[in-house]
Motif scaffolding. Structure first.
Motif, PDB file in Angstrom:
ATOM      1  N   THR A 209      18.615  22.902  -1.339  1.00  0.00           N
ATOM      2  CA  THR A 209      17.915  23.108  -0.077  1.00  0.00           C
ATOM      3  C   THR A 209      16.631  23.894  -0.319  1.00  0.00           C
ATOM      4  O   THR A 209      16.619  24.864  -1.084  1.00  0.00           O
ATOM      5  CB  THR A 209      18.817  23.878   0.909  1.00  0.00           C
ATOM      6  N   LEU A 210      15.556  23.474   0.349  1.00  0.00           N
ATOM      7  CA  LEU A 210      14.247  24.077   0.130  1.00  0.00           C
ATOM      8  C   LEU A 210      13.533  24.224   1.468  1.00  0.00           C
ATOM      9  O   LEU A 210      13.508  23.285   2.268  1.00  0.00           O
ATOM     10  CB  LEU A 210      13.432  23.178  -0.798  1.00  0.00           C
ATOM     11  N   VAL A 211      12.984  25.406   1.730  1.00  0.00           N
ATOM     12  CA  VAL A 211      12.187  25.652   2.929  1.00  0.00           C
ATOM     13  C   VAL A 211      10.986  26.497   2.520  1.00  0.00           C
ATOM     14  O   VAL A 211      11.155  27.526   1.859  1.00  0.00           O
ATOM     15  CB  VAL A 211      12.990  26.400   4.023  1.00  0.00           C
ATOM     16  N   LEU A 212       9.785  26.082   2.896  1.00  0.00           N
ATOM     17  CA  LEU A 212       8.606  26.861   2.537  1.00  0.00           C
ATOM     18  C   LEU A 212       7.475  26.654   3.526  1.00  0.00           C
ATOM     19  O   LEU A 212       7.395  25.624   4.200  1.00  0.00           O
ATOM     20  CB  LEU A 212       8.120  26.524   1.126  1.00  0.00           C
ATOM     21  N   ASN A 213       6.625  27.655   3.618  1.00  0.00           N
ATOM     22  CA  ASN A 213       5.345  27.512   4.294  1.00  0.00           C
ATOM     23  C   ASN A 213       4.247  27.696   3.256  1.00  0.00           C
ATOM     24  O   ASN A 213       4.515  27.597   2.046  1.00  0.00           O
ATOM     25  CB  ASN A 213       5.217  28.483   5.482  1.00  0.00           C
ATOM     26  N   GLU A 214       3.029  27.986   3.678  1.00  0.00           N
ATOM     27  CA  GLU A 214       1.922  28.047   2.723  1.00  0.00           C
ATOM     28  C   GLU A 214       1.916  29.297   1.859  1.00  0.00           C
ATOM     29  O   GLU A 214       1.165  29.381   0.881  1.00  0.00           O
ATOM     30  CB  GLU A 214       0.582  27.911   3.445  1.00  0.00           C
ATOM     31  N   LYS A 215       2.773  30.282   2.164  1.00  0.00           N
ATOM     32  CA  LYS A 215       2.732  31.526   1.390  1.00  0.00           C
ATOM     33  C   LYS A 215       4.088  32.107   1.004  1.00  0.00           C
ATOM     34  O   LYS A 215       4.143  33.083   0.252  1.00  0.00           O
ATOM     35  CB  LYS A 215       1.929  32.591   2.140  1.00  0.00           C
ATOM     36  N   GLU A 216       5.182  31.538   1.477  1.00  0.00           N
ATOM     37  CA  GLU A 216       6.508  32.043   1.124  1.00  0.00           C
ATOM     38  C   GLU A 216       7.486  30.879   1.081  1.00  0.00           C
ATOM     39  O   GLU A 216       7.226  29.806   1.641  1.00  0.00           O
ATOM     40  CB  GLU A 216       6.980  33.107   2.119  1.00  0.00           C
ATOM     41  N   ALA A 217       8.613  31.106   0.403  1.00  0.00           N
ATOM     42  CA  ALA A 217       9.551  29.997   0.201  1.00  0.00           C
ATOM     43  C   ALA A 217      10.956  30.516  -0.038  1.00  0.00           C
ATOM     44  O   ALA A 217      11.159  31.686  -0.375  1.00  0.00           O
ATOM     45  CB  ALA A 217       9.101  29.150  -0.989  1.00  0.00           C
ATOM     46  N   CYS A 218      11.915  29.616   0.131  1.00  0.00           N
ATOM     47  CA  CYS A 218      13.282  29.924  -0.248  1.00  0.00           C
ATOM     48  C   CYS A 218      13.928  28.676  -0.836  1.00  0.00           C
ATOM     49  O   CYS A 218      13.540  27.549  -0.517  1.00  0.00           O
ATOM     50  CB  CYS A 218      14.100  30.436   0.945  1.00  0.00           C
ATOM     51  N   VAL A 219      14.895  28.899  -1.710  1.00  0.00           N
ATOM     52  CA  VAL A 219      15.629  27.789  -2.327  1.00  0.00           C
ATOM     53  C   VAL A 219      17.111  28.153  -2.338  1.00  0.00           C
ATOM     54  O   VAL A 219      17.480  29.308  -2.558  1.00  0.00           O
ATOM     55  CB  VAL A 219      15.103  27.484  -3.746  1.00  0.00           C
ATOM     56  N   MET A 220      17.949  27.163  -2.071  1.00  0.00           N
ATOM     57  CA  MET A 220      19.401  27.343  -2.050  1.00  0.00           C
ATOM     58  C   MET A 220      20.025  26.285  -2.950  1.00  0.00           C
ATOM     59  O   MET A 220      19.905  25.087  -2.679  1.00  0.00           O
ATOM     60  CB  MET A 220      19.931  27.215  -0.620  1.00  0.00           C
ATOM     61  N   ILE A 230      24.326  26.716   1.944  1.00  0.00           N
ATOM     62  CA  ILE A 230      23.268  27.451   2.643  1.00  0.00           C
ATOM     63  C   ILE A 230      23.743  28.852   3.047  1.00  0.00           C
ATOM     64  O   ILE A 230      23.170  29.468   3.942  1.00  0.00           O
ATOM     65  CB  ILE A 230      22.738  26.684   3.869  1.00  0.00           C
ATOM     66  N   THR A 231      24.750  29.349   2.367  1.00  0.00           N
ATOM     67  CA  THR A 231      25.235  30.702   2.656  1.00  0.00           C
ATOM     68  C   THR A 231      24.507  31.766   1.831  1.00  0.00           C
ATOM     69  O   THR A 231      24.638  32.951   2.098  1.00  0.00           O
ATOM     70  CB  THR A 231      26.745  30.825   2.397  1.00  0.00           C
ATOM     71  N   GLU A 232      23.752  31.335   0.810  1.00  0.00           N
ATOM     72  CA  GLU A 232      22.960  32.259  -0.007  1.00  0.00           C
ATOM     73  C   GLU A 232      21.637  31.601  -0.354  1.00  0.00           C
ATOM     74  O   GLU A 232      21.578  30.393  -0.588  1.00  0.00           O
ATOM     75  CB  GLU A 232      23.683  32.632  -1.303  1.00  0.00           C
ATOM     76  N   MET A 233      20.571  32.390  -0.393  1.00  0.00           N
ATOM     77  CA  MET A 233      19.270  31.839  -0.772  1.00  0.00           C
ATOM     78  C   MET A 233      18.507  32.799  -1.674  1.00  0.00           C
ATOM     79  O   MET A 233      18.757  34.007  -1.680  1.00  0.00           O
ATOM     80  CB  MET A 233      18.420  31.541   0.466  1.00  0.00           C
ATOM     81  N   PHE A 234      17.584  32.236  -2.439  1.00  0.00           N
ATOM     82  CA  PHE A 234      16.591  33.028  -3.152  1.00  0.00           C
ATOM     83  C   PHE A 234      15.301  32.908  -2.344  1.00  0.00           C
ATOM     84  O   PHE A 234      14.815  31.810  -2.074  1.00  0.00           O
ATOM     85  CB  PHE A 234      16.374  32.502  -4.577  1.00  0.00           C
ATOM     86  N   TYR A 235      14.737  34.058  -1.967  1.00  0.00           N
ATOM     87  CA  TYR A 235      13.537  34.084  -1.126  1.00  0.00           C
ATOM     88  C   TYR A 235      12.445  34.904  -1.811  1.00  0.00           C
ATOM     89  O   TYR A 235      12.721  35.932  -2.437  1.00  0.00           O
ATOM     90  CB  TYR A 235      13.834  34.689   0.247  1.00  0.00           C
ATOM     91  N   SER A 236      11.188  34.489  -1.649  1.00  0.00           N
ATOM     92  CA  SER A 236      10.089  35.271  -2.206  1.00  0.00           C
ATOM     93  C   SER A 236       8.752  34.818  -1.624  1.00  0.00           C
ATOM     94  O   SER A 236       8.603  33.661  -1.205  1.00  0.00           O
ATOM     95  CB  SER A 236      10.056  35.121  -3.730  1.00  0.00           C
ATOM     96  N   ASP A 237       7.782  35.732  -1.646  1.00  0.00           N
ATOM     97  CA  ASP A 237       6.399  35.363  -1.355  1.00  0.00           C
ATOM     98  C   ASP A 237       5.543  35.486  -2.613  1.00  0.00           C
ATOM     99  O   ASP A 237       4.306  35.488  -2.554  1.00  0.00           O
ATOM    100  CB  ASP A 237       5.821  36.214  -0.219  1.00  0.00           C
ATOM    101  N   ASP A 238       6.217  35.578  -3.768  1.00  0.00           N
ATOM    102  CA  ASP A 238       5.512  35.639  -5.051  1.00  0.00           C
ATOM    103  C   ASP A 238       4.835  34.289  -5.320  1.00  0.00           C
ATOM    104  O   ASP A 238       5.451  33.238  -5.120  1.00  0.00           O
ATOM    105  CB  ASP A 238       6.498  35.960  -6.173  1.00  0.00           C
ATOM    106  N   PRO A 239       3.570  34.277  -5.765  1.00  0.00           N
ATOM    107  CA  PRO A 239       2.846  33.018  -5.986  1.00  0.00           C
ATOM    108  C   PRO A 239       3.526  32.066  -6.971  1.00  0.00           C
ATOM    109  O   PRO A 239       3.510  30.843  -6.764  1.00  0.00           O
ATOM    110  CB  PRO A 239       1.486  33.482  -6.530  1.00  0.00           C
ATOM    111  N   LEU A 240       4.129  32.600  -8.039  1.00  0.00           N
ATOM    112  CA  LEU A 240       4.789  31.727  -9.012  1.00  0.00           C
ATOM    113  C   LEU A 240       6.055  31.105  -8.429  1.00  0.00           C
ATOM    114  O   LEU A 240       6.347  29.925  -8.664  1.00  0.00           O
ATOM    115  CB  LEU A 240       5.114  32.504 -10.287  1.00  0.00           C
ATOM    116  N   PHE A 241       6.804  31.886  -7.670  1.00  0.00           N
ATOM    117  CA  PHE A 241       7.990  31.371  -6.981  1.00  0.00           C
ATOM    118  C   PHE A 241       7.573  30.249  -6.026  1.00  0.00           C
ATOM    119  O   PHE A 241       8.185  29.179  -5.987  1.00  0.00           O
ATOM    120  CB  PHE A 241       8.666  32.508  -6.212  1.00  0.00           C
ATOM    121  N   HIS A 242       6.529  30.508  -5.257  1.00  0.00           N
ATOM    122  CA  HIS A 242       6.041  29.514  -4.293  1.00  0.00           C
ATOM    123  C   HIS A 242       5.577  28.246  -5.005  1.00  0.00           C
ATOM    124  O   HIS A 242       5.835  27.121  -4.534  1.00  0.00           O
ATOM    125  CB  HIS A 242       4.894  30.112  -3.478  1.00  0.00           C
TER     126      HIS A 242
END
Length: 266
Positions: A209-220, A230-242
Protein backbone atom coordinates in the motif's frame (compact mmCIF):
# COMPACT_ATOMS: atom_id res chain seq x y z
CA UNK A 1 35.14 -16.71 -5.31
CA UNK A 2 36.27 -17.73 -1.82
CA UNK A 3 38.99 -15.06 -1.88
CA UNK A 4 36.43 -12.45 -2.91
CA UNK A 5 34.13 -13.43 -0.04
CA UNK A 6 37.04 -13.25 2.40
CA UNK A 7 37.97 -9.78 1.11
CA UNK A 8 34.38 -8.61 1.44
CA UNK A 9 34.26 -9.94 5.01
CA UNK A 10 37.37 -7.88 5.79
CA UNK A 11 35.64 -4.73 4.58
CA UNK A 12 32.56 -5.53 6.62
CA UNK A 13 34.89 -5.73 9.63
CA UNK A 14 36.19 -2.25 8.82
CA UNK A 15 32.62 -0.96 8.87
CA UNK A 16 31.76 -2.73 12.12
CA UNK A 17 33.09 0.19 14.17
CA UNK A 18 30.45 2.86 14.98
CA UNK A 19 33.16 5.51 14.96
CA UNK A 20 34.50 4.52 11.53
CA UNK A 21 30.97 4.54 10.13
CA UNK A 22 30.39 7.93 11.74
CA UNK A 23 33.58 9.27 10.15
CA UNK A 24 32.51 8.06 6.72
CA UNK A 25 29.14 9.79 6.99
CA UNK A 26 30.75 12.99 8.29
CA UNK A 27 33.03 12.97 5.24
CA UNK A 28 30.02 12.42 3.01
CA UNK A 29 28.98 15.97 3.84
CA UNK A 30 32.37 17.72 3.73
CA UNK A 31 36.14 17.19 3.81
CA UNK A 32 37.68 17.12 7.30
CA UNK A 33 40.98 16.77 9.12
CA UNK A 34 41.24 14.12 11.85
CA UNK A 35 41.37 16.86 14.49
CA UNK A 36 38.23 18.60 13.23
CA UNK A 37 36.44 15.30 12.84
CA UNK A 38 37.36 14.31 16.42
CA UNK A 39 35.35 17.27 17.70
CA UNK A 40 32.37 16.36 15.49
CA UNK A 41 32.26 12.72 16.60
CA UNK A 42 33.15 13.58 20.23
CA UNK A 43 36.27 11.38 20.41
CA UNK A 44 39.98 11.81 21.09
CA UNK A 45 42.28 12.93 18.26
CA UNK A 46 44.45 9.84 18.70
CA UNK A 47 41.49 7.49 18.35
CA UNK A 48 40.11 9.28 15.30
CA UNK A 49 43.54 9.53 13.68
CA UNK A 50 43.94 5.76 14.07
CA UNK A 51 40.61 5.16 12.38
CA UNK A 52 41.47 7.62 9.58
CA UNK A 53 44.61 5.57 8.96
CA UNK A 54 42.62 2.32 8.74
CA UNK A 55 40.03 3.83 6.42
CA UNK A 56 42.74 5.29 4.17
CA UNK A 57 44.61 1.99 4.07
CA UNK A 58 41.44 0.22 2.91
CA UNK A 59 40.76 2.71 0.15
CA UNK A 60 37.68 4.30 1.70
CA UNK A 61 39.13 7.78 2.21
CA UNK A 62 42.04 9.78 0.76
CA UNK A 63 44.12 12.78 1.73
CA UNK A 64 43.63 15.88 -0.43
CA UNK A 65 46.10 18.59 -1.45
CA UNK A 66 44.95 20.92 1.34
CA UNK A 67 45.56 18.31 4.06
CA UNK A 68 41.93 17.39 4.62
CA UNK A 69 40.45 13.96 3.95
CA UNK A 70 37.69 13.06 1.49
CA UNK A 71 35.81 9.93 0.59
CA UNK A 72 37.06 7.95 -2.37
CA UNK A 73 34.60 6.84 -5.03
CA UNK A 74 34.61 3.46 -3.31
CA UNK A 75 33.95 5.09 0.07
CA UNK A 76 31.01 7.09 -1.30
CA UNK A 77 29.55 3.94 -2.82
CA UNK A 78 29.86 2.08 0.49
CA UNK A 79 27.94 4.91 2.20
CA UNK A 80 25.05 4.43 -0.20
CA UNK A 81 24.75 0.77 0.85
CA UNK A 82 24.87 1.23 4.60
CA UNK A 83 21.39 2.85 4.94
CA UNK A 84 19.81 -0.36 3.62
CA UNK A 85 21.38 -2.28 6.49
CA UNK A 86 20.31 0.42 8.92
CA UNK A 87 16.68 0.27 7.71
CA UNK A 88 16.54 -3.51 7.90
CA UNK A 89 18.23 -3.66 11.30
CA UNK A 90 15.99 -0.94 12.74
CA UNK A 91 12.94 -2.89 11.62
CA UNK A 92 14.13 -6.46 12.04
CA UNK A 93 11.14 -7.39 14.23
CA UNK A 94 8.73 -5.91 11.69
CA UNK A 95 10.22 -7.96 8.87
CA UNK A 96 9.84 -11.15 10.85
CA UNK A 97 6.12 -10.82 10.03
CA UNK A 98 6.27 -8.79 6.81
CA UNK A 99 8.11 -8.87 3.52
CA UNK A 100 8.50 -6.79 0.37
CA UNK A 101 5.81 -8.76 -1.43
CA UNK A 102 5.96 -8.47 -5.21
CA UNK A 103 8.10 -5.33 -5.21
CA UNK A 104 10.88 -5.70 -7.85
CA UNK A 105 14.42 -6.28 -6.58
CA UNK A 106 15.54 -2.92 -7.95
CA UNK A 107 13.35 -1.27 -5.28
CA UNK A 108 14.40 -3.72 -2.56
CA UNK A 109 18.01 -2.78 -3.26
CA UNK A 110 17.08 0.87 -2.66
CA UNK A 111 15.36 0.24 0.69
CA UNK A 112 18.03 2.35 2.38
CA UNK A 113 16.08 5.37 1.11
CA UNK A 114 13.37 4.40 3.60
CA UNK A 115 15.74 4.57 6.58
CA UNK A 116 14.74 8.07 7.70
CA UNK A 117 11.13 7.34 8.59
CA UNK A 118 8.70 6.85 11.46
CA UNK A 119 6.86 3.60 12.00
CA UNK A 120 3.21 4.27 12.75
CA UNK A 121 1.39 1.44 14.53
CA UNK A 122 -2.33 0.81 14.96
CA UNK A 123 -5.23 1.26 12.53
CA UNK A 124 -6.49 4.53 14.08
CA UNK A 125 -3.04 6.16 13.98
CA UNK A 126 -2.42 4.86 10.47
CA UNK A 127 -5.70 6.35 9.21
CA UNK A 128 -4.98 9.62 10.99
CA UNK A 129 -1.61 9.91 9.24
CA UNK A 130 -3.21 8.82 5.96
CA UNK A 131 -5.75 11.66 6.20
CA UNK A 132 -2.99 14.11 7.14
CA UNK A 133 -1.25 13.32 3.85
CA UNK A 134 -4.49 14.28 2.12
CA UNK A 135 -4.83 17.43 4.21
CA UNK A 136 -1.26 18.56 3.51
CA UNK A 137 -1.49 18.03 -0.25
CA UNK A 138 -1.36 21.04 -2.57
CA UNK A 139 -0.46 19.50 -5.91
CA UNK A 140 -1.37 15.83 -6.04
CA UNK A 141 -2.31 12.69 -4.14
CA UNK A 142 -1.11 9.33 -5.47
CA UNK A 143 -2.26 5.97 -4.11
CA UNK A 144 -1.81 2.27 -4.62
CA UNK A 145 -4.36 0.70 -2.29
CA UNK A 146 -5.92 -2.73 -1.76
CA UNK A 147 -8.53 -1.45 0.72
CA UNK A 148 -10.65 1.71 0.98
CA UNK A 149 -11.57 2.74 4.54
CA UNK A 150 -14.88 4.59 4.34
CA UNK A 151 -13.81 7.52 6.53
CA UNK A 152 -10.97 8.58 4.21
CA UNK A 153 -13.27 9.29 1.26
CA UNK A 154 -14.67 12.68 2.29
CA UNK A 155 -11.30 14.23 3.28
CA UNK A 156 -9.91 13.02 -0.05
CA UNK A 157 -12.72 14.42 -2.18
CA UNK A 158 -12.48 17.74 -0.32
CA UNK A 159 -8.88 18.14 -1.45
CA UNK A 160 -9.65 17.15 -5.03
CA UNK A 161 -12.40 19.77 -5.13
CA UNK A 162 -9.71 22.29 -4.12
CA UNK A 163 -7.80 21.41 -7.30
CA UNK A 164 -5.50 18.65 -6.04
CA UNK A 165 -4.99 15.97 -8.71
CA UNK A 166 -5.77 12.44 -7.58
CA UNK A 167 -4.27 9.39 -9.29
CA UNK A 168 -4.97 5.98 -7.82
CA UNK A 169 -4.55 2.30 -8.54
CA UNK A 170 -6.95 -0.37 -7.30
CA UNK A 171 -6.61 -4.11 -7.61
CA UNK A 172 -9.42 -6.22 -9.00
CA UNK A 173 -9.97 -7.48 -5.45
CA UNK A 174 -9.69 -4.13 -3.64
CA UNK A 175 -11.89 -4.14 -0.55
CA UNK A 176 -14.43 -1.32 -0.86
CA UNK A 177 -16.87 -0.55 1.96
CA UNK A 178 -20.65 -0.69 1.65
CA UNK A 179 -22.01 2.73 0.81
CA UNK A 180 -18.92 3.80 -1.16
CA UNK A 181 -20.72 4.25 -4.48
CA UNK A 182 -23.56 6.20 -2.88
CA UNK A 183 -21.10 8.45 -1.01
CA UNK A 184 -19.02 9.12 -4.14
CA UNK A 185 -22.18 10.03 -6.05
CA UNK A 186 -23.31 12.35 -3.27
CA UNK A 187 -19.89 14.06 -3.24
CA UNK A 188 -19.88 14.54 -7.02
CA UNK A 189 -16.91 12.27 -7.70
CA UNK A 190 -17.97 11.63 -11.33
CA UNK A 191 -17.73 15.35 -12.11
CA UNK A 192 -14.18 15.42 -10.75
CA UNK A 193 -13.30 12.56 -13.11
CA UNK A 194 -14.84 14.47 -16.02
CA UNK A 195 -12.77 17.54 -15.14
CA UNK A 196 -9.59 15.44 -15.30
CA UNK A 197 -8.77 15.89 -11.62
CA UNK A 198 -9.10 12.15 -11.02
CA UNK A 199 -7.35 9.40 -12.98
CA UNK A 200 -7.82 5.71 -12.16
CA UNK A 201 -5.98 2.53 -13.07
CA UNK A 202 -6.26 -1.13 -12.10
CA UNK A 203 -3.99 -4.14 -11.60
CA UNK A 204 -4.73 -7.78 -10.90
CA UNK A 205 -3.35 -7.72 -7.36
CA UNK A 206 -1.91 -5.26 -4.84
CA UNK A 207 0.23 -6.32 -1.89
CA UNK A 208 2.01 -3.09 -0.94
CA UNK A 209 0.00 0.00 0.00
CA UNK A 210 1.29 3.44 -0.97
CA UNK A 211 -0.05 6.95 -0.27
CA UNK A 212 1.82 10.15 -1.07
CA UNK A 213 1.50 13.81 -1.89
CA UNK A 214 4.15 16.11 -3.35
CA UNK A 215 6.21 16.28 -0.15
CA UNK A 216 5.43 13.32 2.13
CA UNK A 217 4.63 9.64 1.77
CA UNK A 218 3.83 6.40 3.51
CA UNK A 219 4.25 2.75 2.56
CA UNK A 220 2.67 -0.35 4.10
CA UNK A 221 4.22 -3.73 3.29
CA UNK A 222 2.30 -7.02 3.23
CA UNK A 223 2.47 -9.81 5.76
CA UNK A 224 4.53 -12.93 5.09
CA UNK A 225 1.57 -14.57 3.37
CA UNK A 226 1.40 -11.72 0.86
CA UNK A 227 -1.80 -10.21 2.26
CA UNK A 228 -1.95 -6.39 2.54
CA UNK A 229 -1.53 -4.96 6.04
CA UNK A 230 -2.70 -1.41 6.76
CA UNK A 231 -2.28 -1.69 10.52
CA UNK A 232 1.32 -0.37 10.36
CA UNK A 233 3.03 2.11 8.06
CA UNK A 234 6.38 3.72 7.42
CA UNK A 235 5.88 7.49 7.08
CA UNK A 236 8.32 10.28 6.23
CA UNK A 237 8.75 13.67 4.59
CA UNK A 238 12.42 12.90 3.88
CA UNK A 239 13.24 13.60 0.18
CA UNK A 240 14.91 10.20 -0.37
CA UNK A 241 11.97 8.35 1.19
CA UNK A 242 9.58 10.34 -1.00
CA UNK A 243 11.67 9.63 -4.11
CA UNK A 244 11.45 5.86 -3.46
CA UNK A 245 7.67 6.03 -3.04
CA UNK A 246 7.17 8.24 -6.10
CA UNK A 247 9.34 5.98 -8.27
CA UNK A 248 7.44 2.92 -7.07
CA UNK A 249 4.09 4.59 -7.78
CA UNK A 250 5.22 5.42 -11.32
CA UNK A 251 6.39 1.84 -11.82
CA UNK A 252 2.95 0.59 -10.75
CA UNK A 253 1.10 3.22 -12.79
CA UNK A 254 2.84 2.45 -16.07
CA UNK A 255 2.37 -1.27 -15.50
CA UNK A 256 -1.35 -0.97 -14.76
CA UNK A 257 -4.45 -1.37 -16.91
CA UNK A 258 -7.76 0.38 -17.57
CA UNK A 259 -9.93 0.91 -14.48
CA UNK A 260 -13.06 -1.21 -14.40
CA UNK A 261 -15.56 -0.27 -11.69
CA UNK A 262 -17.57 -3.39 -12.50
CA UNK A 263 -14.84 -5.59 -10.99
CA UNK A 264 -15.25 -4.02 -7.55
CA UNK A 265 -17.72 -5.42 -5.07
CA UNK A 266 -19.04 -3.68 -1.96
Amino acid sequence: MVDLIDETADYVLELSSPQRLNILFKLLGKNLTPSTCAKEVDATRQEVHRNFTRLEKNGLIKKTMDGTYALTTFGKSICTQVPSLVFLMQNRKYFENHDFGDIPNKFNMRCGQLAISNRVKGVSKVLEQWKNIYKNSEDYIYEVIPEVPLDIIEPLVKQVKNGVKFHYIFSESTVVPKGRKALLKKLGFDKLIEKGLVERRMVAKIQTTLVLNEKEACVMFPGNEGEPDITEMFYSDDPLFHEWCLDYFRYCWYGSDIFKESKLKE
